[in-house]
Design an enzyme around this catalytic site. Structure first.
Site, PDB file in Angstrom:
ATOM      1  NE  ARG A 226      -4.188  -1.689   0.137  1.00 16.09           N
ATOM      2  CZ  ARG A 226      -4.240  -2.791  -0.612  1.00 16.09           C
ATOM      3  NH1 ARG A 226      -3.261  -3.088  -1.455  1.00 16.09           N
ATOM      4  NH2 ARG A 226      -5.295  -3.593  -0.533  1.00 16.09           N
ATOM      5  CG  HIS A 274      -3.295  -1.908  -7.011  1.00 17.37           C
ATOM      6  ND1 HIS A 274      -3.664  -1.143  -5.943  1.00 17.37           N
ATOM      7  CD2 HIS A 274      -3.304  -3.182  -6.543  1.00 17.37           C
ATOM      8  CE1 HIS A 274      -3.903  -1.908  -4.882  1.00 17.37           C
ATOM      9  NE2 HIS A 274      -3.680  -3.171  -5.236  1.00 17.37           N
TER      10      HIS A 274
END
Ligand code: NDP
Ligand code: OXD
Length: 311
Positions: A226, A274
């Site tokens: 993250r 991502h």
């Protein structure tokens, strides 16, 4: 007799793929896709990715919430969560995919491929003598379901591998350390650092300007967990000044990464959108189904999340 019912909600996952995969495991499960949920009081399980605010309170008889992903940072801090067990996805396909991403990113730096990519753009034959992998110190922050196997694979490949987590782990050929004191040591030691820490109140901003400056000058950073674990502004400054030499980033404070963001202009950053690891419903359904079976028997689910701890 009432069949157990599951409500599915995700703006990004394919409900029909999940219906098919879960029906193969649990033919008796009544799979309902929000908003077609029928009587909310008859829903037993939720399989969700970032549902809208207030979602969980609609279902008074929930027995299990399963997060349609590994990272639960957008789930555990919600104020509409109900006090039932929470589970996250994990399956061998997801682990293999993350390991392949880490191996790629680390090998690209270890074998100087990033230098050859630039040389090719200049039309230059630029020889850099390869270094033995055993001389390259690679660190993995977070040794959980994804970080542990990634660290083990790097060690199996021959890298001098270090791993760091909250509690002490033992992984063959990986020098494992734990706790706050060992954090600075792994930063100082490793020329390639991979971040696989979940985003929690403790890990948010854990790597800022001070921590980046502790790393060997020109170190390489790989972040596949993250973005907010690393202070983005500090990272940009460090990449500009050369304190950090290179970064491979799969995660960003704002996704998709907006046009004009400084990362787009930095030649020493590799951006991926991502996808370091994704979930294939056919592979992940086995454990989701097993968790439901366990909850039916009154047992904790697989891959249980500690909401208080944040992962
Ligand atoms: P896990 O929850 O299985 O493991 C987390 C690890 O981090 C554990 O080893 C834990 O230590 C350690 N840890 C947590 N907090 C701290 C802390 N404050 N200090 C030191 N160590 C800490 O996570 P996964 O390995 O499954 O996944 C990691 C993250 O990867 C996910 O949370 C998600 O955000 C991200 N992800 C990204 C994807 C992508 O495509 N980019 C795909 C999937 C996941 P301990 O074991 O001692 O408690
Ligand atoms: C996840 C992710 O958490 O895709 O699974 O980032």
């Amino acid at each position: 007799m009432k069949r157990d019912a599951l409500v599915f909600y995700s703006p990004v996952d394919d409900p029909e793929a999940w219906r098919e995969a879960l029906s193969a495991e649990l033919p008796d499960l009544d799979f309902r896709v929000d908003p077609d949920v029928g009587d909310p009081a008859t829903v037993d399980y939720a399989l969700v990715w970032v549902p809208p605010s207030g979602f969980f309170q609609r279902f008074p008889n929930l027995k299990l919430v399963t997060n349609l992903g590994a990272g639960v940072d957008r789930l555990v801090r919600r104020d509409d969560l109900v006090p039932v067990p929470i589970s996250r996805l994990s399956d061998p396909g997801m682990v293999a995919m993350m390991t392949s991403y880490v191996v790629f990113a680390v090998t690209r730096y270890a074998r100087d491929i990033h230098i050859f990519e630039r040389a090719q753009r200049r039309g230059e034959w630029h020889y850099v003598h390869p270094r033995p992998l055993s001389e390259i110190k690679v660190g993995v922050l977070g040794l959980g379901e994804l970080g542990g196997p990634a660290a083990k694979t790097l060690a199996d490949m021959g890298f001098d591998t270090y791993g760091w987590s909250r509690t002490q782990k033992t992984i063959p050929r990986v020098t494992c350390t734990a706790g706050a004191q060992a954090f600075e040591e792994i930063l100082r030691t490793c020329e390639i650092l991979v971040c696989l820490l979940p985003l929690t109140p403790d890990s948010r901003g854990m790597i800022g300007a001070r921590e980046l400056a502790l790393m060997p000058k020109g170190a390489k950073l790989v972040n596949a967990s993250r973005a907010a674990v690393i202070d983005e502004a500090a990272l940009i400054a460090a990449l500009r000044s050369g304190v950090v030499g290179e970064a491979t980033l799969d995660v960003f404070d704002i996704e998709p990464l907006p046009a004009g963001h400084p990362f787009w202009t930095l030649d020493n950053v590799l951006i991926t959108p991502h996808l370091a690891s994704i979930t294939v419903p056919k592979l992940a359904a086995r454990d989701v189904a097993e968790s439901i079976r366990r909850v039916r028997r009154g047992e904790p689910p697989l891959h249980a999340v500690d909401a208080q701890r944040g992962y």
